[in-house]
Design a protein around this motif. Structure first.
Motif, PDB file in Angstrom:
ATOM      1  N   TYR A   1       0.811  -1.211   0.000  1.00 18.07           N
ATOM      2  CA  TYR A   1       0.000   0.000   0.000  1.00 18.07           C
ATOM      3  C   TYR A   1       0.850   1.270   0.000  1.00 18.07           C
ATOM      4  O   TYR A   1       0.335   2.364   0.230  1.00 18.07           O
ATOM      5  CB  TYR A   1      -0.920   0.005   1.221  1.00 18.07           C
ATOM      6  CG  TYR A   1      -1.983  -1.076   1.169  1.00 18.07           C
ATOM      7  CD1 TYR A   1      -3.090  -0.945   0.335  1.00 18.07           C
ATOM      8  CD2 TYR A   1      -1.864  -2.227   1.931  1.00 18.07           C
ATOM      9  CE1 TYR A   1      -4.067  -1.929   0.285  1.00 18.07           C
ATOM     10  CE2 TYR A   1      -2.827  -3.215   1.892  1.00 18.07           C
ATOM     11  CZ  TYR A   1      -3.922  -3.063   1.061  1.00 18.07           C
ATOM     12  OH  TYR A   1      -4.889  -4.047   1.010  1.00 18.07           O
ATOM     13  N   GLY A   2       2.153   1.117  -0.235  1.00 22.17           N
ATOM     14  CA  GLY A   2       3.024   2.292  -0.354  1.00 22.17           C
ATOM     15  C   GLY A   2       3.444   2.908   0.960  1.00 22.17           C
ATOM     16  O   GLY A   2       3.856   4.074   0.989  1.00 22.17           O
ATOM     17  N   ILE A   3       3.346   2.155   2.057  1.00 19.91           N
ATOM     18  CA  ILE A   3       3.749   2.673   3.365  1.00 19.91           C
ATOM     19  C   ILE A   3       5.162   2.197   3.674  1.00 19.91           C
ATOM     20  O   ILE A   3       5.450   1.001   3.593  1.00 19.91           O
ATOM     21  CB  ILE A   3       2.772   2.209   4.466  1.00 19.91           C
ATOM     22  CG1 ILE A   3       1.372   2.769   4.197  1.00 19.91           C
ATOM     23  CG2 ILE A   3       3.261   2.642   5.841  1.00 19.91           C
ATOM     24  CD1 ILE A   3       0.319   2.281   5.173  1.00 19.91           C
ATOM     25  N   GLN A   4       6.041   3.142   4.018  1.00 21.01           N
ATOM     26  CA  GLN A   4       7.414   2.798   4.374  1.00 21.01           C
ATOM     27  C   GLN A   4       7.431   2.034   5.704  1.00 21.01           C
ATOM     28  O   GLN A   4       6.623   2.312   6.599  1.00 21.01           O
ATOM     29  CB  GLN A   4       8.261   4.068   4.512  1.00 21.01           C
ATOM     30  CG  GLN A   4       8.314   4.921   3.269  1.00 21.01           C
ATOM     31  CD  GLN A   4       9.436   4.496   2.339  1.00 21.01           C
ATOM     32  OE1 GLN A   4      10.362   3.820   2.728  1.00 21.01           O
ATOM     33  NE2 GLN A   4       9.323   4.876   1.086  1.00 21.01           N
ATOM     34  N   THR A   5       8.364   1.095   5.859  1.00 21.41           N
ATOM     35  CA  THR A   5       8.437   0.315   7.094  1.00 21.41           C
ATOM     36  C   THR A   5       9.887   0.141   7.547  1.00 21.41           C
ATOM     37  O   THR A   5      10.815   0.217   6.753  1.00 21.41           O
ATOM     38  CB  THR A   5       7.821  -1.090   6.922  1.00 21.41           C
ATOM     39  OG1 THR A   5       8.580  -1.803   5.941  1.00 21.41           O
ATOM     40  CG2 THR A   5       6.369  -1.008   6.514  1.00 21.41           C
ATOM     41  N   ILE A   6      10.021  -0.113   8.829  1.00 23.00           N
ATOM     42  CA  ILE A   6      11.289  -0.556   9.412  1.00 23.00           C
ATOM     43  C   ILE A   6      10.972  -1.728  10.323  1.00 23.00           C
ATOM     44  O   ILE A   6      10.202  -1.589  11.288  1.00 23.00           O
ATOM     45  CB  ILE A   6      11.977   0.561  10.227  1.00 23.00           C
ATOM     46  CG1 ILE A   6      12.311   1.762   9.358  1.00 23.00           C
ATOM     47  CG2 ILE A   6      13.241   0.023  10.889  1.00 23.00           C
ATOM     48  CD1 ILE A   6      12.896   2.936  10.131  1.00 23.00           C
ATOM     49  N   LEU A   7      11.499  -2.881  10.009  1.00 25.90           N
ATOM     50  CA  LEU A   7      11.389  -4.062  10.871  1.00 25.90           C
ATOM     51  C   LEU A   7      12.775  -4.300  11.444  1.00 25.90           C
ATOM     52  O   LEU A   7      13.714  -4.614  10.714  1.00 25.90           O
ATOM     53  CB  LEU A   7      10.909  -5.279  10.075  1.00 25.90           C
ATOM     54  CG  LEU A   7      10.850  -6.610  10.840  1.00 25.90           C
ATOM     55  CD1 LEU A   7       9.915  -6.513  12.036  1.00 25.90           C
ATOM     56  CD2 LEU A   7      10.417  -7.743   9.910  1.00 25.90           C
ATOM     57  N   THR A   8      12.927  -4.153  12.736  1.00 24.09           N
ATOM     58  CA  THR A   8      14.270  -4.106  13.310  1.00 24.09           C
ATOM     59  C   THR A   8      14.346  -4.822  14.651  1.00 24.09           C
ATOM     60  O   THR A   8      13.335  -4.975  15.350  1.00 24.09           O
ATOM     61  CB  THR A   8      14.708  -2.637  13.495  1.00 24.09           C
ATOM     62  OG1 THR A   8      15.985  -2.598  14.099  1.00 24.09           O
ATOM     63  CG2 THR A   8      13.734  -1.886  14.390  1.00 24.09           C
ATOM     64  N   LYS A   9      15.548  -5.231  15.001  1.00 21.28           N
ATOM     65  CA  LYS A   9      15.817  -5.689  16.364  1.00 21.28           C
ATOM     66  C   LYS A   9      15.820  -4.462  17.271  1.00 21.28           C
ATOM     67  O   LYS A   9      16.228  -3.379  16.854  1.00 21.28           O
ATOM     68  CB  LYS A   9      17.167  -6.392  16.428  1.00 21.28           C
ATOM     69  CG  LYS A   9      17.238  -7.668  15.606  1.00 21.28           C
ATOM     70  CD  LYS A   9      18.634  -8.266  15.653  1.00 21.28           C
ATOM     71  CE  LYS A   9      18.707  -9.525  14.795  1.00 21.28           C
ATOM     72  NZ  LYS A   9      20.079 -10.103  14.774  1.00 21.28           N
ATOM     73  N   PRO A  10      15.376  -4.608  18.515  1.00 18.35           N
ATOM     74  CA  PRO A  10      15.298  -3.428  19.396  1.00 18.35           C
ATOM     75  C   PRO A  10      16.613  -2.669  19.517  1.00 18.35           C
ATOM     76  O   PRO A  10      16.627  -1.443  19.496  1.00 18.35           O
ATOM     77  CB  PRO A  10      14.872  -4.033  20.742  1.00 18.35           C
ATOM     78  CG  PRO A  10      14.122  -5.267  20.383  1.00 18.35           C
ATOM     79  CD  PRO A  10      14.799  -5.815  19.154  1.00 18.35           C
ATOM     80  N   GLU A  11      17.735  -3.391  19.615  1.00 18.83           N
ATOM     81  CA  GLU A  11      19.015  -2.714  19.817  1.00 18.83           C
ATOM     82  C   GLU A  11      19.512  -1.991  18.569  1.00 18.83           C
ATOM     83  O   GLU A  11      20.419  -1.160  18.655  1.00 18.83           O
ATOM     84  CB  GLU A  11      20.083  -3.705  20.299  1.00 18.83           C
ATOM     85  CG  GLU A  11      20.327  -4.881  19.380  1.00 18.83           C
ATOM     86  CD  GLU A  11      19.446  -6.072  19.672  1.00 18.83           C
ATOM     87  OE1 GLU A  11      19.798  -7.177  19.233  1.00 18.83           O
ATOM     88  OE2 GLU A  11      18.402  -5.896  20.354  1.00 18.83           O
ATOM     89  N   GLU A  12      18.926  -2.274  17.397  1.00 18.22           N
ATOM     90  CA  GLU A  12      19.335  -1.616  16.152  1.00 18.22           C
ATOM     91  C   GLU A  12      18.364  -0.521  15.732  1.00 18.22           C
ATOM     92  O   GLU A  12      18.476   0.032  14.649  1.00 18.22           O
ATOM     93  CB  GLU A  12      19.445  -2.652  15.025  1.00 18.22           C
ATOM     94  CG  GLU A  12      20.517  -3.716  15.267  1.00 18.22           C
ATOM     95  CD  GLU A  12      20.521  -4.791  14.194  1.00 18.22           C
ATOM     96  OE1 GLU A  12      19.651  -4.728  13.294  1.00 18.22           O
ATOM     97  OE2 GLU A  12      21.372  -5.684  14.250  1.00 18.22           O
ATOM     98  N   LEU A  13      17.428  -0.204  16.615  1.00 19.54           N
ATOM     99  CA  LEU A  13      16.348   0.725  16.250  1.00 19.54           C
ATOM    100  C   LEU A  13      16.865   2.108  15.874  1.00 19.54           C
ATOM    101  O   LEU A  13      16.485   2.661  14.843  1.00 19.54           O
ATOM    102  CB  LEU A  13      15.361   0.831  17.415  1.00 19.54           C
ATOM    103  CG  LEU A  13      14.240   1.863  17.245  1.00 19.54           C
ATOM    104  CD1 LEU A  13      13.363   1.524  16.050  1.00 19.54           C
ATOM    105  CD2 LEU A  13      13.409   1.961  18.517  1.00 19.54           C
TER     106      LEU A  13
END
Length: 443
Positions: free
Chosen positions: A414-426
């Motif tokens: 749907y054109g939404i940017q995302t970040i899927l990350t480990k907590p320590e790399e946020l």
């Protein structure tokens, strides 16, 4: 009473007593030891009184102090320095106890040292808080004993000292220094290739070889009878908001720190970088209600306001109302902005419930949805299985992990940017996404 309260028996004294008791017991079979045992007893009593005289007779004794930063930084190791000086005329053996705040649950702090006359000593240790709030240091206690080590004298310094623990100021300063020196890549931030032109007009100037012919201003060229081109500069003063979900999904702890605190630390460092790059930064926190709203402003001093607001942010046990968030964004954020939304979805069904609101927000703004990998599940997936039950647990963990990837693909669709990350790399990934969006002119 002060004398009695400050007087303590040294452990070595009890060893002396044990030796005397053994002498008295053995004297039952060896009679000539009996008078020797009594002589040693009177000698010990005399040394006891002499040790008291040595420790309590001087007018100037010991000075000590604790040096603590004005603000402690959450999730970081903060240095605490102890400094002490002896004014006695003989060598002293010191035992130092610093009463740490109850949040650390540490009751075995003890440091030993020895000082000559007029000698200074210091000891530095570090504390790592994992919760924001007020931390109260108790007394700094020093036990002093002479070479005889029969008694100890207790000294108390700095009764009660409150120090606030703020979001990670150390981490913010670290990224700030690296951004100034253009060394952000040292921490893993990628260099993003700039695509096209930014859209903020600066001036019209004469054409020189090497200028892009696509920027020729034909109207100005006709007026001046000379080739003129438009000159652009990097877009500045664009609104950037950190939006933090404070609902129950952000209570999950990793390495002693809640997801909310990871999001708060990242928001502070990210806001600092955005301000250094001349953008406006704001803050919004929500759960069932809108808890904090700070309009985007382009002032370096504005960071102090954001810091104070983040200091008081806490999680709730309720589910967050994304419909309320959409209404607040629609009413309060009128200009196209970059919205960094820190939240978490453990199931794809939870994402789909909120997807209509996210799509409505993304129509007008550049929305980046930031959610977290479950590192405990990743460790379980990589573990070697030994039984049928472990295989079952690993299969369920793989299912949950794959759902995170599905959520990311669903939002990208749907054109939404995302970040899927480990907590320590946020923090790293958040700043990197911001730099990417700015470089590509998506805002």
């Amino acid at each position: 009473m002060q004398f009695v309260k400050s007087l303590y028996i040294h452990n070595t004294f009890f060893r002396y007593i044990a030796v005397l008791a053994a002498c008295f017991v053995i004297s039952y079979w060896v009679p000539f030891l009996y008078p020797i045992a009594w002589l040693l007893t009177w000698v010990l009593c005399a040394l006891f009184l002499f040790d008291i005289y040595l420790l309590y007779s001087p007018a100037k004794t010991i000075t000590a102090k604790r040096s603590v930063p004005g603000k402690l930084s959450n999730s970081d190791y903060n240095p605490i320095k102890l400094e002490y000086t002896s004014h006695y005329n003989q060598k002293l053996f010191l035992e130092i106890i610093d009463e740490l705040p109850v949040q650390f649950q540490k009751r075995d702090f003890r440091y030993r040292d020895s000082l000559l006359k007029g000698e200074n000593g210091e000891f530095e240790y570090a504390v790592r808080p994992v919760e924001r709030g007020e931390y109260v240091f108790g007394n700094l206690i020093v036990f002093a004993s002479t070479t005889l080590r029969i008694i100890k004298r207790k000294f108390i310094f700095q009764n009660g000292e409150m120090v606030p623990v703020y979001p990670s100021i150390i981490q913010m300063q670290q990224y700030d220094f690296l951004s100034i020196s253009n060394r952000l890549t040292d921490l893993g931030l990628k260099k993003i290739r700039r695509i096209g032109h930014t859209q903020e007009f600066e001036q019209i100037k004469e054409y020189v070889p090497g200028d892009d012919f696509r920027t020729i201003n034909w109207k100005a060229t006709a007026k001046q009878s000379n080739l003129m081109v438009n000159q652009y500069q990097d877009e500045r003063s664009q609104p950037v908001y950190s939006i933090i979900d404070t609902g129950r999904v952000m209570k999950m702890p990793f390495n002693g720190l809640k997801l909310l605190d990871y999001a708060i630390n990242a928001s502070l460092a990210f806001s600092n970088i955005a301000l250094k790059r001349h953008d406006k930064t704001g803050l919004l926190t929500f759960s069932k209600n809108i808890e904090t709203f700070v309009p985007a402003v382009q002032k370096v001093t504005h960071l102090n306001i954001i810091l104070e607001k983040l200091y008081n942010v806490n999680t709730a046990f309720s589910d967050s109302d994304f419909g309320l968030l959409y209404g607040q964004v629609k009413r309060k954020i009128n200009h196209r902005s970059l919205l960094m939304l820190y939240t978490n979805f453990e199931h794809i069904s939870a994402l789909r419930r909120q997807l209509p609101y996210l799509l409505a927000i993304a129509k007008k703004h550049v929305l980046v949805v930031i959610f977290f990998e479950n590192t405990e599940l990743e460790a379980l997936i990589e573990k070697n299985t030994q039984s049928l039950q472990e295989i079952y647990h690993q299969t369920i963990a793989e299912k949950f992990s794959s759902e995170k990837q599905l959520m990311q693909k669903e939002l990208h669709k749907y054109g939404i940017q995302t970040i899927l990350t480990k907590p320590e790399e946020l923090t790293l990934k958040t700043i990197n996404k911001y730099l990417e969006i700015k470089s590509r002119g998506l805002l």
